[in-house]
Design an enzyme around this catalytic site. Structure first.
Site: not given
Ligand code: ASP
Length: 379
Positions: A48, A124
């Protein structure tokens, strides 16, 4: 196996370091000192933090690093050197794979001698899996490797990404009074907290505090200054080189119990061709149903020498199979206790040990031994 001996050696060394610090009057709770000659390699895998909104669908998509860089002029204001390595294309961490883990290890191995620390920008969603896997893939790590990311893209006004990134970079550059990195560990930094990577789990899809380290204290907290708790941080053997491991075996799975689970479901999972290891997510202190069919399926798995590791579905606490009859029967059958290890770390450790070619008996034994602080040994 020598990994265990090495870990014990590391612990001993850790004790010695504490002694040395006492002698030099260096307190255990301390702040680091930014090394102005430090060089930190920032590795961008995706997530993200660097995403932008697709105008047609409204969904977030990985974007190139120039976007992140143009939104982070602050990086230039750090008084140490930051260089970047980009994964092309960047990925949503839901696309994480063993191949990408190996790529990360390769990048760090190739640059290990040239940098004081590493920061990995990562989505994440699977960050705790990656943190767990990398903690085994880097043996005797002597430099900080800090994973971070964000819940809101860096281009958003309220982004959590800027603070996460800047502080992670500072942690990677911080040194102690002896000139050693303060945190020569594989960590996750998120929302003011530095956590041992293989102790973390993602607990919140909305809040900026997305991670928890339920069974091990935070290694540091960032407020007005970054305060480290030295006693909690692993100390490597600086006389030994770091060892990079690449082989991870994917013949493993997670079997989560639930009331109403059927023999069909359990059998289908345990009969996966080539299966070597199972993380059994059991109830409470490691309890499972006492149905005859369940025991039969487990016995069949043991006849095929499959390693079954018991972890608790609870966020806090540990497996103690002797507490209830429903746990004792698992222990008697030969299920291995995972103590307070997370599901993510148990899975990664099985992949790692089988990847090294250990026998099932040795994997069972080593699953109970902490190799890099991933579990607590209980009497
Ligand atoms: N969907 C994203 C990922 O894990 C969520 C994030 O980065 O928080 O790449």
């Amino acid at each position: 196996m020598d990994a265990e001996v090495k870990f014990m050696g590391t612990l001993l060394l850790h004790e010695l370091k504490i002694e040395e610090r006492r002698r030099l009057n260096i307190s255990n709770s301390c702040k680091g000192m930014i090394d102005h000659n430090a060089r930190v390699l920032l590795i961008y895998t995706g997530g993200t933090i660097g995403m932008v909104e697709n105008m047609d669908t409204g969904a977030l998509e990985p974007f190139n690093f120039s976007h992140l860089r143009s939104n982070m002029p602050e990086i230039k204001r750090l008084n140490f050197q930051v260089e970047t390595h980009l994964f092309d294309p960047p990925i949503d961490s839901s696309d994480m794979s063993l191949a990408v883990w190996q790529q990360i290890v390769r990048v760090i191995e190739e640059n290990y001698g040239d940098y004081d620390g590493f920061v990995i920008l990562h989505g994440t969603d699977t960050m705790s899996y990656t943190a767990s896997a990398l903690s085994f893939m880097f043996e005797n790590l002597t430099k900080p490797v800090i994973l971070t990311g964000s819940q809101l893209p860096i281009g958003k006004l309220r982004t959590d990404g800027k603070e996460n990134l800047i502080t992670a970079l500072e942690i990677a550059a911080d040194k102690d009074a002896l000139g050693h990195p303060v945190v020569p560990e594989l960590c996750i930094y998120m929302q003011n907290l530095l956590m041992r990577g293989n102790r973390t789990t993602k607990v919140n899809a909305y809040h900026f505090s997305a991670f928890s380290s339920p069974n091990y204290p935070w290694l540091a907290q960032a407020g007005l200054e970054i305060r480290y708790d030295r006693q909690l941080i692993l100390m490597p053997d600086y006389h030994r080189p770091v060892c990079f491991h690449y082989a991870m075996d994917h013949h493993v799975l997670i079997l989560k119990l639930f009331p109403g689970i059927t023999e069909e479901v359990v059998r289908a999972q345990l009969e996966v061709p080539g299966l070597k290891g199972v993380v059994l997510e059991a109830y409470g202190t490691g309890n499972a149903p006492m149905y005859a069919w369940f025991s039969k399926q487990m016995q069949r798995a043991f006849e095929r020498d499959i390693v079954i590791v018991n972890v608790t579905q609870c966020l806090y606490g540990a497996v103690e199979m002797h507490r209830y009859e429903n746990g004792r029967q698992l222990e008697n059958m030969g299920v291995t206790s995972g103590s307070d290890i997370t599901t993510e770390a148990a899975l990664a450790k099985l992949m790692f040990l089988f990847g090294k070619g250990e026998s099932p008996a040795e994997v069972r034994r080593l699953m109970k031994v902490p190799l890099c602080g991933e579990l607590t040994v209980r009497e």
